[in-house]
Design a protein around this motif. Sequence first.
Motif, short mmCIF file in Angstrom:
data_model
loop_
_atom_site.label_atom_id
_atom_site.label_comp_id
_atom_site.label_asym_id
_atom_site.label_seq_id
_atom_site.Cartn_x
_atom_site.Cartn_y
_atom_site.Cartn_z
N ILE A 250 -3.71 3.93 5.37
CA ILE A 250 -4.19 3.19 4.43
C ILE A 250 -3.93 1.67 4.86
O ILE A 250 -3.19 1.54 5.68
N GLY A 251 -4.60 0.68 4.19
CA GLY A 251 -4.33 -0.47 4.26
C GLY A 251 -4.87 -1.26 5.69
O GLY A 251 -5.85 -0.66 6.24
N ASP A 252 -3.96 -2.08 6.20
CA ASP A 252 -4.15 -2.73 7.36
C ASP A 252 -4.25 -1.80 8.54
O ASP A 252 -4.84 -1.97 9.61
N ALA A 253 -3.41 -0.74 8.43
CA ALA A 253 -3.50 0.44 9.43
C ALA A 253 -4.89 0.85 9.43
O ALA A 253 -5.21 1.35 10.81
N ALA A 254 -5.45 0.99 8.65
CA ALA A 254 -6.95 1.62 8.55
C ALA A 254 -8.08 0.62 8.74
O ALA A 254 -9.04 0.78 9.56
N HIS A 255 -7.83 -0.47 8.35
CA HIS A 255 -9.26 -1.57 8.38
C HIS A 255 -8.45 -2.97 8.24
O HIS A 255 -8.97 -3.90 7.44
N GLY B 285 0.91 -1.08 0.05
CA GLY B 285 -0.16 -0.29 -0.03
C GLY B 285 0.85 1.32 -0.01
O GLY B 285 0.64 2.09 -1.05
N GLY B 286 1.84 1.55 0.83
CA GLY B 286 2.58 2.58 1.21
C GLY B 286 3.40 2.70 -0.21
O GLY B 286 3.67 3.73 -0.79
N LEU B 287 3.93 1.58 -0.82
CA LEU B 287 4.65 1.80 -2.00
C LEU B 287 3.97 2.06 -3.29
O LEU B 287 4.07 3.02 -4.10
N THR B 288 2.80 1.66 -3.28
CA THR B 288 1.65 2.24 -4.40
C THR B 288 1.43 3.39 -4.04
O THR B 288 1.43 4.36 -5.67
N LEU B 289 1.25 4.00 -3.12
CA LEU B 289 1.00 5.58 -2.79
C LEU B 289 2.23 6.25 -3.31
O LEU B 289 2.02 7.31 -3.96
N ALA B 290 3.28 6.08 -2.85
CA ALA B 290 4.66 6.53 -3.21
C ALA B 290 4.84 6.58 -4.82
O ALA B 290 5.03 7.50 -5.33
N ALA C 237 -8.43 -6.82 8.89
CA ALA C 237 -9.34 -7.83 8.85
C ALA C 237 -8.69 -8.96 8.86
O ALA C 237 -7.48 -9.20 8.45
N ALA C 238 -9.33 -10.28 9.22
CA ALA C 238 -8.74 -11.57 9.30
C ALA C 238 -8.47 -11.69 7.60
O ALA C 238 -9.28 -11.28 6.89
N PRO C 239 -7.84 -12.73 7.22
CA PRO C 239 -7.38 -12.87 5.76
C PRO C 239 -8.69 -13.32 4.79
O PRO C 239 -9.31 -14.07 5.46
N ASN C 240 -8.90 -12.56 3.90
CA ASN C 240 -10.22 -12.77 2.95
C ASN C 240 -9.73 -12.69 1.48
O ASN C 240 -10.72 -12.55 0.75
N GLY C 241 -8.44 -12.60 1.34
CA GLY C 241 -8.25 -12.72 -0.10
C GLY C 241 -8.01 -11.09 -0.78
O GLY C 241 -7.81 -10.83 -1.91
N GLU C 242 -8.61 -10.05 0.16
CA GLU C 242 -8.69 -8.78 -0.40
C GLU C 242 -7.65 -7.79 0.34
O GLU C 242 -7.42 -6.58 -0.32
N GLY C 243 -6.89 -8.07 1.48
CA GLY C 243 -6.20 -7.37 1.91
C GLY C 243 -5.11 -6.51 1.17
O GLY C 243 -5.20 -5.23 1.30
N ALA C 244 -4.38 -6.99 0.54
CA ALA C 244 -3.24 -6.65 -0.57
C ALA C 244 -4.05 -5.80 -1.43
O ALA C 244 -3.34 -4.55 -1.76
N ASN C 245 -5.08 -6.27 -1.91
CA ASN C 245 -5.65 -5.61 -3.11
C ASN C 245 -6.41 -4.19 -2.59
O ASN C 245 -5.90 -3.05 -3.19
N LEU C 246 -6.86 -4.13 -1.44
CA LEU C 246 -7.38 -2.95 -0.91
C LEU C 246 -6.38 -2.01 -0.39
O LEU C 246 -6.45 -0.81 -0.58
N ALA C 247 -5.14 -2.49 0.00
CA ALA C 247 -4.26 -1.65 0.48
C ALA C 247 -3.62 -0.96 -0.61
O ALA C 247 -3.37 0.27 -0.63
N MET C 248 -3.39 -1.73 -1.77
CA MET C 248 -2.94 -1.11 -2.99
C MET C 248 -3.87 -0.11 -3.40
O MET C 248 -3.56 1.16 -4.09
N LEU C 249 -5.22 -0.22 -3.58
CA LEU C 249 -6.35 0.69 -3.97
C LEU C 249 -5.99 1.89 -3.16
O LEU C 249 -6.37 3.07 -3.78
N ASP C 250 -6.15 1.77 -1.76
CA ASP C 250 -6.23 2.78 -1.04
C ASP C 250 -4.92 3.81 -1.21
O ASP C 250 -5.18 4.88 -1.27
N GLY C 251 -3.73 3.29 -1.35
CA GLY C 251 -2.61 4.03 -1.92
C GLY C 251 -2.79 4.73 -3.24
O GLY C 251 -2.48 6.15 -3.33
N ALA C 252 -3.21 4.21 -4.07
CA ALA C 252 -3.43 4.80 -5.34
C ALA C 252 -4.71 5.64 -5.63
O ALA C 252 -4.10 6.86 -6.01
#
Length: 378
Positions: free
Chosen positions: A294-299, A14-19, A301-316
């Motif tokens: 952004i990402g897990d710092a914000a929301h 997430g942080g790298l996508t934002l950067a 959740a237990a692993p559900n297949g979306e964590g990394a995807n949502l973190a990247m979208l948050d950053g973008a």
Amino acid sequence: MQHTPVTIIGAGLGGLTLARVLHVHGIPVTVHEAEASPTARAQGGMLDIHDHNGQLALKAADLMDEFHSIVIEGRQTMRLVERDGTVLHEMADDGTGGRPEVQRAELRRLLLDSLPAGTVRWGQKASGARSLGEGRHEVAFSDGSTVTTSLLVGADGAWSRIRPLLSDAVPEYAGTSFVETYLFDADSRHTRSAELVGGGSMIAPSPGKEIFTHRESGGTLHTYAALARPEAWFAAIDFTDSAAAAARIAREFDGWAPELTALITDADTGPVLRPHHALPAGHRWGRVPGVTLIGDAAHLAAPNGEGANLAMLDGAELGKSLAAHPGDAEAALAEHEQAMHARSAEPVTFEGDETFGLDSENNTAQAMLRMITQQDAS
């Protein structure tokens, strides 16, 4: 003491996508990361990057060509397996699926390589942060250094040191854990298990427990044995005794096919406990000038297949908002938080249908097959 206009804490996806998105728009940014170097630790296994969130982030980062170059072909194949080892269903990878698989480490390397040298400051573990007033903040690091910034983004995961600036929420145990194992050179050394897993991933679900395996590059099988058990139950297992711990976890799958339990008992690495934590459902906060998450710092959740995807979208999306509101960071942060809170509140779905939780009575191969069959019919 350093001063930077945009400071990101955490060099995860997430942080790298934002950067990267900020860099694309010509906005200076500095990322501070606790790890000593890009290769200081393993970066986890496979990730399926979804066309409705993770890939949108990569498009915003202008990295789709690079992304396609690291996709491992065939890994979208997924097998649904009964506890007795019967392959109930296989979804083949015909190249048209919306969830191509990549190695997390390769995706992180791609993002790092897309940033100017020196963007990431390694070996800077945040120990705390405080407000200086008027939207400015100071972050302290464990090496004694500090940085002040007029725009601070916490991308530092579950145990974020930036979150307390915005929220008193603390992650709590979610009631489930993974026990992680690896089998190497599986096609020659663990033939039966490799044949059952197939060419991509395999899931053998059951209420309260399941075995999920990814075929990674180089013939590696990466397994997560998921169990819904209290923390105290896992604490009673001595994971420093690898053989005994593997045997104890495997006993929870007594009666299952030996090709499945061998993914635990015959592993080439000791079992690693990965407890799941989560922030309260619907976690959100009031607008605090000069800082966001952004990402897990914000929301988290237990692993559900979306964590990394949502973190990247948050950053973008945050990067795009900042670029769209030059000189008005508060408008950008408010826009970002409103959209992010709405996204994180949405139910987790697979091909449009809401997925079953590990504890659900519907967490069975037959129930999953019915869901898939209904999707195909519609």
